[in-house]
Write a protein that holds these residues in place. Structure first.
Motif, mmCIF file in Angstrom:
data_model
loop_
_atom_site.group_PDB
_atom_site.id
_atom_site.type_symbol
_atom_site.label_atom_id
_atom_site.label_comp_id
_atom_site.label_asym_id
_atom_site.label_seq_id
_atom_site.Cartn_x
_atom_site.Cartn_y
_atom_site.Cartn_z
ATOM 1 N N GLU A 1 0.840 -1.206 0.000
ATOM 2 C CA GLU A 1 0.000 0.000 0.000
ATOM 3 C C GLU A 1 0.874 1.254 0.000
ATOM 4 N N ARG A 2 1.950 1.216 0.779
ATOM 5 C CA ARG A 2 2.859 2.370 0.840
ATOM 6 C C ARG A 2 3.524 2.608 -0.519
ATOM 7 N N PHE A 3 3.864 1.534 -1.226
ATOM 8 C CA PHE A 3 4.408 1.700 -2.580
ATOM 9 C C PHE A 3 3.402 2.422 -3.467
ATOM 10 N N CYS A 4 2.154 1.997 -3.413
ATOM 11 C CA CYS A 4 1.115 2.633 -4.239
ATOM 12 C C CYS A 4 0.960 4.102 -3.882
ATOM 13 N N THR A 5 0.931 4.388 -2.601
ATOM 14 C CA THR A 5 0.781 5.778 -2.159
ATOM 15 C C THR A 5 1.946 6.621 -2.641
ATOM 16 N N TYR A 6 3.156 6.097 -2.512
ATOM 17 C CA TYR A 6 4.345 6.834 -2.941
ATOM 18 C C TYR A 6 4.313 7.092 -4.449
ATOM 19 N N LEU A 7 4.003 6.080 -5.212
ATOM 20 C CA LEU A 7 3.917 6.244 -6.662
ATOM 21 C C LEU A 7 2.904 7.330 -7.024
ATOM 22 N N TRP A 8 1.733 7.271 -6.414
ATOM 23 C CA TRP A 8 0.703 8.256 -6.716
ATOM 24 C C TRP A 8 1.145 9.661 -6.305
ATOM 25 N N GLU A 9 1.742 9.792 -5.125
ATOM 26 C CA GLU A 9 2.173 11.113 -4.648
ATOM 27 C C GLU A 9 3.172 11.757 -5.597
ATOM 28 N N VAL A 10 4.045 10.959 -6.163
ATOM 29 C CA VAL A 10 5.056 11.510 -7.076
ATOM 30 C C VAL A 10 4.473 11.746 -8.464
ATOM 31 N N LEU A 11 3.782 10.765 -9.006
ATOM 32 C CA LEU A 11 3.336 10.853 -10.399
ATOM 33 C C LEU A 11 2.098 11.717 -10.606
ATOM 34 N N ASP A 12 1.388 12.054 -9.557
ATOM 35 C CA ASP A 12 0.234 12.951 -9.674
ATOM 36 C C ASP A 12 0.760 14.388 -9.767
ATOM 37 N N ASP A 13 1.427 14.670 -10.862
ATOM 38 C CA ASP A 13 2.151 15.933 -11.038
ATOM 39 C C ASP A 13 1.605 16.683 -12.248
ATOM 40 N N ARG A 14 0.806 17.699 -11.986
ATOM 41 C CA ARG A 14 0.172 18.473 -13.054
ATOM 42 C C ARG A 14 1.164 19.337 -13.828
ATOM 43 N N ASN B 1 12.070 16.569 -14.254
ATOM 44 C CA ASN B 1 12.686 17.054 -13.022
ATOM 45 C C ASN B 1 14.203 17.021 -13.063
ATOM 46 N N LYS B 2 14.727 16.719 -14.247
ATOM 47 C CA LYS B 2 16.179 16.692 -14.462
ATOM 48 C C LYS B 2 16.892 15.848 -13.398
ATOM 49 N N GLY B 3 16.342 14.617 -13.230
ATOM 50 C CA GLY B 3 16.821 13.707 -12.191
ATOM 51 C C GLY B 3 18.217 13.204 -12.402
ATOM 52 N N PRO B 4 18.760 12.493 -11.454
ATOM 53 C CA PRO B 4 18.047 11.898 -10.339
ATOM 54 C C PRO B 4 17.758 12.908 -9.220
ATOM 55 N N VAL B 5 16.611 12.697 -8.577
ATOM 56 C CA VAL B 5 16.172 13.527 -7.467
ATOM 57 C C VAL B 5 16.381 12.723 -6.188
ATOM 58 N N LEU B 6 17.097 13.306 -5.237
ATOM 59 C CA LEU B 6 17.359 12.603 -3.980
ATOM 60 C C LEU B 6 16.109 12.573 -3.111
ATOM 61 N N ARG B 7 16.037 11.548 -2.262
ATOM 62 C CA ARG B 7 14.889 11.383 -1.371
ATOM 63 C C ARG B 7 15.364 10.874 -0.019
ATOM 64 N N GLU B 8 14.506 11.028 0.977
ATOM 65 C CA GLU B 8 14.766 10.469 2.293
ATOM 66 C C GLU B 8 14.075 9.117 2.390
ATOM 67 N N ASN B 9 14.650 8.221 3.164
ATOM 68 C CA ASN B 9 14.032 6.910 3.368
ATOM 69 C C ASN B 9 12.724 7.051 4.127
ATOM 70 N N ASP B 10 11.807 6.164 3.831
ATOM 71 C CA ASP B 10 10.538 6.085 4.544
ATOM 72 C C ASP B 10 10.737 5.085 5.678
ATOM 73 N N PRO B 11 10.741 5.546 6.927
ATOM 74 C CA PRO B 11 11.009 4.635 8.051
ATOM 75 C C PRO B 11 9.939 3.564 8.210
ATOM 76 N N ASN B 12 8.786 3.742 7.584
ATOM 77 C CA ASN B 12 7.705 2.765 7.709
ATOM 78 C C ASN B 12 7.619 1.799 6.534
ATOM 79 N N GLN B 13 8.517 1.950 5.556
ATOM 80 C CA GLN B 13 8.521 1.043 4.397
ATOM 81 C C GLN B 13 9.471 -0.108 4.691
ATOM 82 N N TYR B 14 8.936 -1.293 4.866
ATOM 83 C CA TYR B 14 9.750 -2.453 5.211
ATOM 84 C C TYR B 14 9.911 -3.421 4.048
ATOM 85 N N ARG B 15 9.321 -3.116 2.917
ATOM 86 C CA ARG B 15 9.437 -3.984 1.749
ATOM 87 C C ARG B 15 10.638 -3.581 0.940
#
Length: 124
Positions: free
Chosen positions: A52-65, A110-124
């Motif tokens: 579920e967290r993977f899905c949420t993360y994907l949506w949060e990033v790709l829902d980019d107008r 976004n002229k990546g790569p874009v750095l990110r912080e780890n999600d402490p609740n993502q265990y997969r």
């Protein structure tokens, strides 16, 4: 898949053998492939909050107008509804390949790569 070679480069450079990726692109690709594997190989039998967290993360990033047109965003949204219906695993490659293409397009914009912080609740 339109951007197979670009995805292959991201996989090799930015997706670690284990754990979360340090870049948004690496983590998006890791999420897509984990979701693909779970559906195609396990019938979503191991589906839990990590997926579920993977899905949420994907949506949060790709829902980019700023990156995607209304029409493309509608397709992304439709794909997420399909993915989230874990009781009916989606096993064809087209959805996952399309998501990978959107991730590459997001990275280009976004002229990546874009750095990110780890999600402490993502265990997969």
């Amino acid at each position: 898949m339109k951007y197979f070679e670009e995805a292959k480069v991201i996989w090799k450079k930015y997706v670690p053998k284990s754990g979360q990726a340090e870049s948004v692109e690496g983590e998006l690709l890791r999420a897509i492939e984990k979701l693909r594997y779970e559906a195609q190989n396990n019938g979503n039998g191991n589906w839990d909050n990590g997926f579920e967290r993977f899905c949420t993360y994907l949506w949060e990033v790709l829902d980019d107008r700023d990156v995607f047109s209304y029409e493309v965003l509608q397709q992304i949204k439709k794909d997420f509804h399909t993915l989230r219906n874990y009781k009916k695993p989606y096993v064809k490659d087209d959805l996952y390949d399309r998501m990978t293409d959107r991730m590459i397009e997001w990275s280009f914009a976004n002229k990546g790569p874009v750095l990110r912080e780890n999600d402490p609740n993502q265990y997969r």
